[in-house]
Design a protein around this motif. Sequence first.
Motif, PDB file in Angstrom:
ATOM      1  N   ALA A  17      36.320  35.887  51.285  1.00 31.23           N
ATOM      2  CA  ALA A  17      36.096  36.315  50.092  1.00 31.23           C
ATOM      3  C   ALA A  17      38.033  36.642  49.535  1.00 31.23           C
ATOM      4  CB  ALA A  17      35.924  37.348  50.366  1.00 31.23           C
ATOM      5  N   ARG A  18      37.899  36.198  48.332  1.00 33.15           N
ATOM      6  CA  ARG A  18      39.403  36.638  48.045  1.00 33.15           C
ATOM      7  C   ARG A  18      39.009  36.788  45.600  1.00 33.15           C
ATOM      8  NH1 ARG A  18      42.775  30.834  47.698  1.00 33.15           N
ATOM      9  NH2 ARG A  18      43.454  31.442  50.093  1.00 33.15           N
ATOM     10  N   CYS A  19      39.705  37.474  45.830  1.00 40.46           N
ATOM     11  CA  CYS A  19      40.474  37.342  44.518  1.00 40.46           C
ATOM     12  C   CYS A  19      40.705  37.837  43.504  1.00 40.46           C
ATOM     13  CB  CYS A  19      40.438  39.445  44.547  1.00 40.46           C
ATOM     14  SG  CYS A  19      39.869  40.483  42.832  1.00 40.46           S
ATOM     15  N   LEU A  20      41.553  36.642  42.888  1.00 36.96           N
ATOM     16  CA  LEU A  20      43.071  36.549  41.820  1.00 36.96           C
ATOM     17  C   LEU A  20      42.681  37.281  40.863  1.00 36.96           C
ATOM     18  CD1 LEU A  20      42.369  32.449  43.092  1.00 36.96           C
ATOM     19  CD2 LEU A  20      43.407  34.753  44.423  1.00 36.96           C
ATOM     20  N   HIS A  21      44.110  37.566  40.012  1.00 41.62           N
ATOM     21  CA  HIS A  21      44.206  38.533  38.842  1.00 41.62           C
ATOM     22  C   HIS A  21      44.177  37.299  37.766  1.00 41.62           C
ATOM     23  CE1 HIS A  21      43.778  42.417  40.456  1.00 41.62           C
ATOM     24  NE2 HIS A  21      44.277  41.513  41.654  1.00 41.62           N
ATOM     25  N   LEU A  22      43.712  37.114  36.999  1.00 41.42           N
ATOM     26  CA  LEU A  22      43.763  36.143  35.557  1.00 41.42           C
ATOM     27  C   LEU A  22      43.600  36.421  34.131  1.00 41.42           C
ATOM     28  CD1 LEU A  22      41.649  34.893  34.636  1.00 41.42           C
ATOM     29  CD2 LEU A  22      41.210  33.731  36.639  1.00 41.42           C
ATOM     30  N   ARG A  23      44.478  35.579  33.466  1.00 40.65           N
ATOM     31  CA  ARG A  23      44.761  35.830  31.827  1.00 40.65           C
ATOM     32  C   ARG A  23      44.250  34.771  31.152  1.00 40.65           C
ATOM     33  NH1 ARG A  23      46.213  40.536  30.628  1.00 40.65           N
ATOM     34  NH2 ARG A  23      47.802  42.208  31.926  1.00 40.65           N
ATOM     35  N   LEU A  24      42.321  35.002  30.226  1.00 37.35           N
ATOM     36  CA  LEU A  24      42.528  33.694  29.347  1.00 37.35           C
ATOM     37  C   LEU A  24      43.201  33.901  27.519  1.00 37.35           C
ATOM     38  CD1 LEU A  24      38.732  34.694  29.847  1.00 37.35           C
ATOM     39  CD2 LEU A  24      40.086  32.667  30.991  1.00 37.35           C
ATOM     40  N   ASP A  25      43.845  32.823  27.533  1.00 38.45           N
ATOM     41  CA  ASP A  25      44.384  32.579  26.264  1.00 38.45           C
ATOM     42  C   ASP A  25      43.355  32.661  25.863  1.00 38.45           C
ATOM     43  OD1 ASP A  25      47.207  33.427  27.570  1.00 38.45           O
ATOM     44  OD2 ASP A  25      47.249  31.585  28.545  1.00 38.45           O
ATOM     45  N   ASP A  26      42.726  31.310  25.738  1.00 39.82           N
ATOM     46  CA  ASP A  26      41.604  30.815  24.488  1.00 39.82           C
ATOM     47  C   ASP A  26      41.106  32.409  24.423  1.00 39.82           C
ATOM     48  OD1 ASP A  26      40.251  29.341  22.607  1.00 39.82           O
ATOM     49  OD2 ASP A  26      39.883  28.112  24.349  1.00 39.82           O
ATOM     50  N   LEU A  46      39.217  39.561  36.901  1.00 36.99           N
ATOM     51  CA  LEU A  46      39.267  39.345  37.940  1.00 36.99           C
ATOM     52  C   LEU A  46      38.307  37.759  38.815  1.00 36.99           C
ATOM     53  CD1 LEU A  46      38.844  42.983  39.600  1.00 36.99           C
ATOM     54  CD2 LEU A  46      41.356  41.611  39.287  1.00 36.99           C
ATOM     55  N   LEU A  47      38.625  37.018  38.989  1.00 31.77           N
ATOM     56  CA  LEU A  47      37.830  36.011  39.554  1.00 31.77           C
ATOM     57  C   LEU A  47      37.657  36.330  40.471  1.00 31.77           C
ATOM     58  CD1 LEU A  47      36.956  33.088  39.028  1.00 31.77           C
ATOM     59  CD2 LEU A  47      38.905  32.341  40.325  1.00 31.77           C
ATOM     60  N   VAL A  63      31.407  32.529  42.986  1.00 26.89           N
ATOM     61  CA  VAL A  63      32.555  32.944  41.774  1.00 26.89           C
ATOM     62  C   VAL A  63      31.490  33.621  40.825  1.00 26.89           C
ATOM     63  CG1 VAL A  63      34.118  31.904  40.355  1.00 26.89           C
ATOM     64  CG2 VAL A  63      33.296  30.526  43.639  1.00 26.89           C
ATOM     65  N   CYS A  64      32.551  34.284  40.886  1.00 23.02           N
ATOM     66  CA  CYS A  64      32.081  35.445  39.439  1.00 23.02           C
ATOM     67  C   CYS A  64      33.643  35.435  38.804  1.00 23.02           C
ATOM     68  CB  CYS A  64      31.189  36.523  39.624  1.00 23.02           C
ATOM     69  SG  CYS A  64      32.059  37.863  40.654  1.00 23.02           S
ATOM     70  N   LEU A  65      33.048  36.497  37.431  1.00 25.46           N
ATOM     71  CA  LEU A  65      34.304  37.351  36.782  1.00 25.46           C
ATOM     72  C   LEU A  65      33.871  38.125  36.401  1.00 25.46           C
ATOM     73  CD1 LEU A  65      35.589  34.046  34.345  1.00 25.46           C
ATOM     74  CD2 LEU A  65      36.624  35.426  36.214  1.00 25.46           C
ATOM     75  N   LEU A  66      35.118  38.857  36.383  1.00 24.58           N
ATOM     76  CA  LEU A  66      34.957  41.041  35.937  1.00 24.58           C
ATOM     77  C   LEU A  66      36.154  41.064  35.157  1.00 24.58           C
ATOM     78  CD1 LEU A  66      33.364  42.480  39.400  1.00 24.58           C
ATOM     79  CD2 LEU A  66      32.279  42.856  37.119  1.00 24.58           C
ATOM     80  N   PRO A  67      36.201  41.876  34.662  1.00 26.60           N
ATOM     81  CA  PRO A  67      37.506  42.488  33.821  1.00 26.60           C
ATOM     82  C   PRO A  67      38.132  43.167  34.436  1.00 26.60           C
ATOM     83  CG  PRO A  67      35.660  44.259  33.068  1.00 26.60           C
ATOM     84  CD  PRO A  67      34.616  43.131  33.893  1.00 26.60           C
ATOM     85  N   ASP A  68      39.256  43.393  34.717  1.00 27.43           N
ATOM     86  CA  ASP A  68      40.668  44.119  35.296  1.00 27.43           C
ATOM     87  C   ASP A  68      40.524  44.815  34.967  1.00 27.43           C
ATOM     88  OD1 ASP A  68      42.344  44.400  37.350  1.00 27.43           O
ATOM     89  OD2 ASP A  68      43.513  42.809  37.175  1.00 27.43           O
ATOM     90  N   ALA A  78      38.511  47.548  40.096  1.00 29.31           N
ATOM     91  CA  ALA A  78      40.027  46.137  40.973  1.00 29.31           C
ATOM     92  C   ALA A  78      39.785  46.958  42.249  1.00 29.31           C
ATOM     93  CB  ALA A  78      40.960  46.503  40.745  1.00 29.31           C
ATOM     94  N   GLY A  79      39.264  47.948  41.657  1.00 29.17           N
ATOM     95  CA  GLY A  79      39.105  49.194  43.839  1.00 29.17           C
ATOM     96  C   GLY A  79      38.151  48.967  44.295  1.00 29.17           C
ATOM     97  N   ALA A  80      36.706  48.736  43.748  1.00 25.93           N
ATOM     98  CA  ALA A  80      36.195  48.103  43.958  1.00 25.93           C
ATOM     99  C   ALA A  80      35.525  47.334  44.515  1.00 25.93           C
ATOM    100  CB  ALA A  80      34.284  48.744  43.147  1.00 25.93           C
ATOM    101  N   VAL A  81      35.992  45.804  43.833  1.00 20.85           N
ATOM    102  CA  VAL A  81      36.133  45.085  44.513  1.00 20.85           C
ATOM    103  C   VAL A  81      37.227  44.276  45.541  1.00 20.85           C
ATOM    104  CG1 VAL A  81      36.836  41.909  43.778  1.00 20.85           C
ATOM    105  CG2 VAL A  81      35.670  43.551  42.063  1.00 20.85           C
ATOM    106  N   ARG A  82      38.723  45.536  45.574  1.00 15.36           N
ATOM    107  CA  ARG A  82      39.389  45.308  47.021  1.00 15.36           C
ATOM    108  C   ARG A  82      38.339  45.568  48.183  1.00 15.36           C
ATOM    109  NH1 ARG A  82      43.031  46.746  43.057  1.00 15.36           N
ATOM    110  NH2 ARG A  82      42.868  49.230  44.011  1.00 15.36           N
TER     111      ARG A  82
END
Length: 220
Positions: free
Chosen positions: A84-93, A24-25, A57-62, A67-71
Amino acid sequence: MTDEQASERAAGRQRESSGDEGWLLVAVSTAGAADSLRVAVWRKLRGLGAVYVQQSVCLLPDRAPVAGAVRRLVAKVRAEGGTARCLHLRLDDPVERGELIGEFRAAVAVEYGEVLERLPAFFTEIEAETAKGRTTYAEVEESEADLTRFESWVAKIAARDYFAAPVGAEVRAELERARAAMAAFEAAALAAETTTAGTAPAPDTARRTARPRAVEGHRP
């Protein structure tokens, strides 16, 4: 650690090993809002163990609980005049992913380290009171309160220990040792009291010197 936390941690390790961990970004701005909102946002994200990539701007595990707390936080910020905005992403590297996981582990390792620094005072206090023959109900209550604070503190750290920092096992072992010491201290107090069964204990009218809190000053 609860069964739910243990289950989530096991699932997290599986996602980590497979490289399938989502993230979560979270971007939050409280500019123009009340100072109380800024503090509330800081406390919530700090409590979740967020790793910042830049200011606001921070990151948390999805994961579902996170995710519920962030929402809920995003909704609160927007309702109170912030953005505020929360984006779901993945890190391929895998290297980048490993570095990020290392940051999460390092952060909780520092917190666990504080627990390990303060726990010896708990054992020292019990040993000192036992040596003085002060195995009384009042002393048991004080030591029990100290232990409860340690347990609460460790539980809060464990809740954001998403990637099982190795030092966590040492902390849990020491906490279990503290529980055993507390049980022995309680048993000694009970034995001391039963030896004087039939006689009412003299009231303690003297002002007692406040004991130093073994966990005083920590910020869970």
